[in-house]
Design a protein around this motif. Sequence first.
Motif, PDB file in Angstrom:
ATOM      1  N   ILE A 112       0.843  -1.209   0.000  1.00 28.55           N
ATOM      2  CA  ILE A 112       0.000   0.000   0.000  1.00 28.55           C
ATOM      3  C   ILE A 112       0.876   1.257   0.000  1.00 28.55           C
ATOM      4  O   ILE A 112       0.646   2.195  -0.764  1.00 28.55           O
ATOM      5  CB  ILE A 112      -0.948  -0.015   1.221  1.00 28.55           C
ATOM      6  CG1 ILE A 112      -1.930  -1.191   1.109  1.00 28.55           C
ATOM      7  CG2 ILE A 112      -1.711   1.308   1.341  1.00 28.55           C
ATOM      8  CD1 ILE A 112      -2.597  -1.584   2.422  1.00 28.55           C
ATOM      9  N   LEU A 113       1.895   1.252   0.853  1.00 29.31           N
ATOM     10  CA  LEU A 113       2.793   2.409   0.919  1.00 29.31           C
ATOM     11  C   LEU A 113       3.543   2.597  -0.395  1.00 29.31           C
ATOM     12  O   LEU A 113       3.759   3.719  -0.850  1.00 29.31           O
ATOM     13  CB  LEU A 113       3.781   2.231   2.081  1.00 29.31           C
ATOM     14  CG  LEU A 113       3.168   2.405   3.474  1.00 29.31           C
ATOM     15  CD1 LEU A 113       4.048   1.772   4.542  1.00 29.31           C
ATOM     16  CD2 LEU A 113       2.938   3.893   3.780  1.00 29.31           C
ATOM     17  N   ASP A 114       3.902   1.479  -1.005  1.00 25.11           N
ATOM     18  CA  ASP A 114       4.608   1.542  -2.286  1.00 25.11           C
ATOM     19  C   ASP A 114       3.690   2.097  -3.386  1.00 25.11           C
ATOM     20  O   ASP A 114       4.123   2.845  -4.254  1.00 25.11           O
ATOM     21  CB  ASP A 114       5.094   0.128  -2.651  1.00 25.11           C
ATOM     22  CG  ASP A 114       6.166   0.142  -3.721  1.00 25.11           C
ATOM     23  OD1 ASP A 114       6.760   1.223  -3.950  1.00 25.11           O
ATOM     24  OD2 ASP A 114       6.420  -0.916  -4.314  1.00 25.11           O
ATOM     25  N   ASN A 115       2.426   1.756  -3.324  1.00 27.46           N
ATOM     26  CA  ASN A 115       1.463   2.215  -4.340  1.00 27.46           C
ATOM     27  C   ASN A 115       0.984   3.643  -4.112  1.00 27.46           C
ATOM     28  O   ASN A 115       0.415   4.256  -5.027  1.00 27.46           O
ATOM     29  CB  ASN A 115       0.216   1.318  -4.336  1.00 27.46           C
ATOM     30  CG  ASN A 115       0.485  -0.062  -4.896  1.00 27.46           C
ATOM     31  OD1 ASN A 115       1.469  -0.278  -5.610  1.00 27.46           O
ATOM     32  ND2 ASN A 115      -0.377  -1.008  -4.560  1.00 27.46           N
ATOM     33  N   PHE A 116       1.155   4.151  -2.895  1.00 25.65           N
ATOM     34  CA  PHE A 116       0.622   5.487  -2.554  1.00 25.65           C
ATOM     35  C   PHE A 116       1.206   6.544  -3.493  1.00 25.65           C
ATOM     36  O   PHE A 116       2.406   6.755  -3.552  1.00 25.65           O
ATOM     37  CB  PHE A 116       0.963   5.818  -1.097  1.00 25.65           C
ATOM     38  CG  PHE A 116       0.613   7.223  -0.682  1.00 25.65           C
ATOM     39  CD1 PHE A 116      -0.609   7.788  -1.027  1.00 25.65           C
ATOM     40  CD2 PHE A 116       1.505   7.988   0.050  1.00 25.65           C
ATOM     41  CE1 PHE A 116      -0.944   9.085  -0.644  1.00 25.65           C
ATOM     42  CE2 PHE A 116       1.184   9.295   0.442  1.00 25.65           C
ATOM     43  CZ  PHE A 116      -0.034   9.837   0.093  1.00 25.65           C
ATOM     44  N   VAL A 151      -7.786   5.467  -4.459  1.00 26.14           N
ATOM     45  CA  VAL A 151      -7.446   4.696  -3.257  1.00 26.14           C
ATOM     46  C   VAL A 151      -7.455   3.197  -3.560  1.00 26.14           C
ATOM     47  O   VAL A 151      -6.615   2.447  -3.057  1.00 26.14           O
ATOM     48  CB  VAL A 151      -8.413   5.052  -2.104  1.00 26.14           C
ATOM     49  CG1 VAL A 151      -8.160   4.163  -0.891  1.00 26.14           C
ATOM     50  CG2 VAL A 151      -8.256   6.525  -1.721  1.00 26.14           C
ATOM     51  N   SER A 152      -8.373   2.763  -4.420  1.00 28.58           N
ATOM     52  CA  SER A 152      -8.428   1.329  -4.721  1.00 28.58           C
ATOM     53  C   SER A 152      -7.189   0.879  -5.492  1.00 28.58           C
ATOM     54  O   SER A 152      -6.791  -0.279  -5.415  1.00 28.58           O
ATOM     55  CB  SER A 152      -9.707   0.987  -5.485  1.00 28.58           C
ATOM     56  OG  SER A 152      -9.698   1.626  -6.737  1.00 28.58           O
ATOM     57  N   ALA A 158      -3.274  -5.898  -2.149  1.00 30.67           N
ATOM     58  CA  ALA A 158      -3.007  -6.032  -0.708  1.00 30.67           C
ATOM     59  C   ALA A 158      -4.194  -6.720  -0.035  1.00 30.67           C
ATOM     60  O   ALA A 158      -5.336  -6.497  -0.417  1.00 30.67           O
ATOM     61  CB  ALA A 158      -2.772  -4.663  -0.083  1.00 30.67           C
ATOM     62  N   GLU A 159      -3.872  -7.544   0.947  1.00 28.51           N
ATOM     63  CA  GLU A 159      -4.942  -8.208   1.702  1.00 28.51           C
ATOM     64  C   GLU A 159      -5.181  -7.501   3.024  1.00 28.51           C
ATOM     65  O   GLU A 159      -4.263  -6.921   3.593  1.00 28.51           O
ATOM     66  CB  GLU A 159      -4.538  -9.662   1.972  1.00 28.51           C
ATOM     67  CG  GLU A 159      -4.720 -10.568   0.782  1.00 28.51           C
ATOM     68  CD  GLU A 159      -3.911 -11.854   0.924  1.00 28.51           C
ATOM     69  OE1 GLU A 159      -3.714 -12.303   2.070  1.00 28.51           O
ATOM     70  OE2 GLU A 159      -3.471 -12.366  -0.120  1.00 28.51           O
ATOM     71  N   LYS A 160      -6.405  -7.588   3.494  1.00 28.19           N
ATOM     72  CA  LYS A 160      -6.720  -7.010   4.804  1.00 28.19           C
ATOM     73  C   LYS A 160      -6.018  -7.793   5.912  1.00 28.19           C
ATOM     74  O   LYS A 160      -5.861  -9.006   5.811  1.00 28.19           O
ATOM     75  CB  LYS A 160      -8.222  -7.040   5.049  1.00 28.19           C
ATOM     76  CG  LYS A 160      -8.950  -5.914   4.346  1.00 28.19           C
ATOM     77  CD  LYS A 160     -10.251  -5.555   5.052  1.00 28.19           C
ATOM     78  CE  LYS A 160     -10.862  -4.349   4.371  1.00 28.19           C
ATOM     79  NZ  LYS A 160     -12.150  -3.950   4.913  1.00 28.19           N
ATOM     80  N   LEU A 187      -4.586   2.760   5.589  1.00 26.29           N
ATOM     81  CA  LEU A 187      -4.028   1.580   6.261  1.00 26.29           C
ATOM     82  C   LEU A 187      -4.996   1.063   7.333  1.00 26.29           C
ATOM     83  O   LEU A 187      -5.178  -0.145   7.491  1.00 26.29           O
ATOM     84  CB  LEU A 187      -2.666   1.909   6.875  1.00 26.29           C
ATOM     85  CG  LEU A 187      -1.522   2.094   5.863  1.00 26.29           C
ATOM     86  CD1 LEU A 187      -0.326   2.792   6.512  1.00 26.29           C
ATOM     87  CD2 LEU A 187      -1.086   0.749   5.271  1.00 26.29           C
ATOM     88  N   GLU A 188      -5.624   1.995   8.038  1.00 25.25           N
ATOM     89  CA  GLU A 188      -6.599   1.603   9.059  1.00 25.25           C
ATOM     90  C   GLU A 188      -7.765   0.831   8.420  1.00 25.25           C
ATOM     91  O   GLU A 188      -8.207  -0.199   8.944  1.00 25.25           O
ATOM     92  CB  GLU A 188      -7.109   2.862   9.748  1.00 25.25           C
ATOM     93  CG  GLU A 188      -7.655   2.640  11.136  1.00 25.25           C
ATOM     94  CD  GLU A 188      -7.922   3.977  11.826  1.00 25.25           C
ATOM     95  OE1 GLU A 188      -6.938   4.640  12.225  1.00 25.25           O
ATOM     96  OE2 GLU A 188      -9.093   4.366  11.935  1.00 25.25           O
ATOM     97  N   ASP A 189      -8.231   1.329   7.292  1.00 21.24           N
ATOM     98  CA  ASP A 189      -9.325   0.650   6.582  1.00 21.24           C
ATOM     99  C   ASP A 189      -8.922  -0.751   6.129  1.00 21.24           C
ATOM    100  O   ASP A 189      -9.775  -1.609   5.911  1.00 21.24           O
ATOM    101  CB  ASP A 189      -9.759   1.468   5.355  1.00 21.24           C
ATOM    102  CG  ASP A 189     -10.466   2.760   5.750  1.00 21.24           C
ATOM    103  OD1 ASP A 189     -10.860   2.879   6.931  1.00 21.24           O
ATOM    104  OD2 ASP A 189     -10.606   3.654   4.891  1.00 21.24           O
ATOM    105  N   MET A 190      -7.615  -0.979   5.980  1.00 29.61           N
ATOM    106  CA  MET A 190      -7.126  -2.299   5.576  1.00 29.61           C
ATOM    107  C   MET A 190      -6.809  -3.182   6.791  1.00 29.61           C
ATOM    108  O   MET A 190      -6.187  -4.233   6.659  1.00 29.61           O
ATOM    109  CB  MET A 190      -5.887  -2.154   4.696  1.00 29.61           C
ATOM    110  CG  MET A 190      -6.184  -1.577   3.322  1.00 29.61           C
ATOM    111  SD  MET A 190      -7.326  -2.611   2.329  1.00 29.61           S
ATOM    112  CE  MET A 190      -6.204  -3.933   1.841  1.00 29.61           C
TER     113      MET A 190
END
Length: 266
Positions: A112-116, A151-152, A158-160, A187-190
């Motif tokens: 997620i951080l890499d994709n941000f 955001v998607s 990424a998995e939750k 990240l919280e939502d994940m």
Amino acid sequence: DSGGTLGKQLGYKITGIDAGAGVVQAAEKAVKDYGLDYTVQTSSGAAMTQALADAIENKEPIIVTGWSPHWKFAKYDLKYLEDPKGSFGEAEHINTIVRLGLDKDMPNAYKILDNFYWTSDDMEAVMSKVNEGADVEEVARQWIDDHQDKVSKWTEGAEKVNGEAIKLAYVAWDTEIASTNVIGLVLEDMGYKVTLTQVEAGPMWAAVASGDADAIVAAWLPGTHKKYMEDYKGQVEDLGPNLEGAKIGLVVPAYMEINSIEDLIE
Ligand code: PBE
């Protein structure tokens, strides 16, 4: 001459922000490069924007250490002083930096951080609302809801997770308050239990290098945080830009008659 009169009006002062900020160090370099008689006064991002607001209200001269993206350019008529000697460098990007080993320990957060990645307009939209007094978490939540397409893409692949703790460090610069809160909520939502820790610039870099923080989304490169990046070479992982087209420099109200840092030479 006009340079001398202006210098007196300004008290030979450039209104800076916190001492650890790269833009303050660059302003100190500019003072040397151009042989100026000025001092860079350190304070905080909030104190700088307050001083700018006060000066503009009274139509007084002021020089601040500025950066973009930033809401101040939408709110006021401002200009960067030209910098022919290049003390403030060229175009900047803002990178995401993670602690070593994050890829193995938290592969989903790492992804997620890499994709941000977002744009100056995105960031300014969040920043402006926060500046107007809205709660940053609410603004970030709204921005995420309104930009599910973007955001998607960040969470793609990424998995939750189930309440794993992750720490993001940031400095109270308007830009970083915006970005850190947005990615923190994503990240919280994940499924992460996210802690946002506000620190000074030096400790922020030290934290991600030591592993006290898992990530920062606040690395201004190649110039602004060059020294931090060199100091922690090999001790952090650089995931590349989360925003491009950033800039730092000396900023003044458009009503001031000077256009270049050279105009401050007496
Ligand atoms: N800034 C905003 C920071 C980086 C983010 C330009 C004030 C600085 O270190 O100067």
